[in-house]
Design a protein around this motif. Structure first.
Motif, mmCIF file in Angstrom:
data_model
loop_
_atom_site.group_PDB
_atom_site.id
_atom_site.type_symbol
_atom_site.label_atom_id
_atom_site.label_comp_id
_atom_site.label_asym_id
_atom_site.label_seq_id
_atom_site.Cartn_x
_atom_site.Cartn_y
_atom_site.Cartn_z
ATOM 1 N N LEU A 1 0.846 -1.193 0.000
ATOM 2 C CA LEU A 1 0.000 0.000 0.000
ATOM 3 C C LEU A 1 0.882 1.244 0.000
ATOM 4 C CD1 LEU A 1 -2.680 -1.062 2.609
ATOM 5 C CD2 LEU A 1 -2.998 -0.853 0.173
ATOM 6 N N ASP A 2 0.539 2.220 -0.865
ATOM 7 C CA ASP A 2 1.282 3.479 -0.871
ATOM 8 C C ASP A 2 0.698 4.426 0.178
ATOM 9 O OD1 ASP A 2 -1.062 4.359 -1.991
ATOM 10 O OD2 ASP A 2 -0.223 4.857 -3.950
ATOM 11 N N LYS A 3 1.182 5.654 0.235
ATOM 12 C CA LYS A 3 0.735 6.595 1.279
ATOM 13 C C LYS A 3 -0.735 6.966 1.122
ATOM 14 C CE LYS A 3 2.002 10.797 -1.158
ATOM 15 N NZ LYS A 3 2.718 12.040 -1.140
ATOM 16 N N ASN A 4 -1.308 6.790 -0.080
ATOM 17 C CA ASN A 4 -2.722 7.095 -0.315
ATOM 18 C C ASN A 4 -3.633 5.918 0.020
ATOM 19 O OD1 ASN A 4 -1.855 9.563 -1.342
ATOM 20 N ND2 ASN A 4 -1.712 8.759 -3.416
ATOM 21 N N GLY A 5 -3.053 4.785 0.392
ATOM 22 C CA GLY A 5 -3.841 3.602 0.722
ATOM 23 C C GLY A 5 -4.244 2.785 -0.482
ATOM 24 N N LYS A 6 -3.573 2.981 -1.624
ATOM 25 C CA LYS A 6 -3.867 2.219 -2.829
ATOM 26 C C LYS A 6 -2.779 1.181 -3.073
ATOM 27 C CE LYS A 6 -6.618 5.452 -5.466
ATOM 28 N NZ LYS A 6 -6.832 5.992 -6.794
ATOM 29 N N ALA A 7 -3.156 0.085 -3.715
ATOM 30 C CA ALA A 7 -2.194 -0.959 -4.054
ATOM 31 C C ALA A 7 -1.243 -0.437 -5.119
ATOM 32 C CB ALA A 7 -2.917 -2.197 -4.559
ATOM 33 N N THR A 8 0.030 -0.773 -4.967
ATOM 34 C CA THR A 8 1.030 -0.314 -5.920
ATOM 35 C C THR A 8 2.085 -1.387 -6.135
ATOM 36 O OG1 THR A 8 2.614 1.428 -6.435
ATOM 37 C CG2 THR A 8 2.440 0.788 -4.155
ATOM 38 N N ARG A 9 2.799 -1.260 -7.234
ATOM 39 C CA ARG A 9 3.937 -2.126 -7.485
ATOM 40 C C ARG A 9 5.177 -1.480 -6.890
ATOM 41 N NH1 ARG A 9 4.372 -2.648 -13.454
ATOM 42 N NH2 ARG A 9 3.413 -0.600 -13.403
ATOM 43 N N VAL A 10 6.219 -2.272 -6.719
ATOM 44 C CA VAL A 10 7.452 -1.791 -6.106
ATOM 45 C C VAL A 10 8.549 -1.742 -7.155
ATOM 46 C CG1 VAL A 10 9.204 -2.266 -4.349
ATOM 47 C CG2 VAL A 10 6.804 -2.762 -3.889
ATOM 48 N N GLY A 11 9.289 -0.636 -7.164
ATOM 49 C CA GLY A 11 10.442 -0.507 -8.038
ATOM 50 C C GLY A 11 11.679 -0.218 -7.206
ATOM 51 N N PHE A 12 12.838 -0.309 -7.841
ATOM 52 C CA PHE A 12 14.101 -0.022 -7.167
ATOM 53 C C PHE A 12 14.828 1.071 -7.928
ATOM 54 C CE2 PHE A 12 13.150 -4.382 -5.956
ATOM 55 C CZ PHE A 12 13.377 -4.358 -4.597
ATOM 56 N N ARG A 13 15.517 1.934 -7.202
ATOM 57 C CA ARG A 13 16.358 2.952 -7.827
ATOM 58 C C ARG A 13 17.492 3.297 -6.874
ATOM 59 N NH1 ARG A 13 11.733 7.395 -7.482
ATOM 60 N NH2 ARG A 13 11.932 7.990 -5.309
ATOM 61 N N MET A 14 18.508 3.894 -7.426
ATOM 62 C CA MET A 14 19.661 4.309 -6.630
ATOM 63 C C MET A 14 19.479 5.763 -6.215
ATOM 64 S SD MET A 14 21.509 1.631 -6.422
ATOM 65 C CE MET A 14 23.077 2.203 -5.806
ATOM 66 N N GLU A 15 19.635 6.035 -4.927
ATOM 67 C CA GLU A 15 19.646 7.401 -4.422
ATOM 68 C C GLU A 15 20.984 7.595 -3.739
ATOM 69 O OE1 GLU A 15 16.285 8.484 -2.057
ATOM 70 O OE2 GLU A 15 14.925 8.469 -3.777
ATOM 71 N N GLY A 16 21.868 8.300 -4.426
ATOM 72 C CA GLY A 16 23.242 8.405 -3.949
ATOM 73 C C GLY A 16 23.925 7.065 -4.165
ATOM 74 N N ASP A 17 24.359 6.455 -3.081
ATOM 75 C CA ASP A 17 24.975 5.137 -3.195
ATOM 76 C C ASP A 17 24.110 4.050 -2.558
ATOM 77 O OD1 ASP A 17 25.281 6.102 -0.677
ATOM 78 O OD2 ASP A 17 27.306 5.323 -0.364
ATOM 79 N N LYS A 18 22.850 4.381 -2.228
ATOM 80 C CA LYS A 18 21.942 3.415 -1.616
ATOM 81 C C LYS A 18 20.862 2.991 -2.606
ATOM 82 C CE LYS A 18 21.192 3.166 2.626
ATOM 83 N NZ LYS A 18 21.569 2.904 3.973
#
Length: 101
Positions: A72-89
């Protein structure tokens, strides 16, 4: 492979007898591709009485396949999950809103 769903995530059930129910993941078994969600996929287990514990019928949450769960995202809806790099994390983010989970 990185885990898209982790312990403590709020999820919604997409398919099965508990479709539409929401709960929090209490444990994940990546090798079996299953997770236990509180209040979802409840089964009655019969336990024998012992000196320490009372016997009887005990409701227990059983594992559910990860493919039948969506975070669930912050709006309470179902969502898919993705990955990305933020800095070195490497971080997980919601595909609907783009917010970091």
């Amino acid at each position: 492979m990185a885990a898209k769903l982790k312990k403590g995530d709020k999820v919604v059930v997409l398919a099965g007898k508990d479709k539409g129910k929401q709960g929090e993941i209490t444990s994940v078994n990546p090798s079996a591709n299953k997770a236990v969600v509180e209040g979802v996929n409840i089964a009655i287990r019969h336990t024998k009485q012992s000196q320490t514990a009372q016997g009887g019928r005990v409701a227990k949450a059983m594992p559910i396949d990860l493919s039948n769960l969506a975070i669930l995202d912050k709006n309470g809806k179902a969502t898919r999950v993705g990955f990305r790099m933020e800095g070195d994390k490497k971080v997980r983010f919601a595909k609907t809103t783009g917010d970091v989970i």
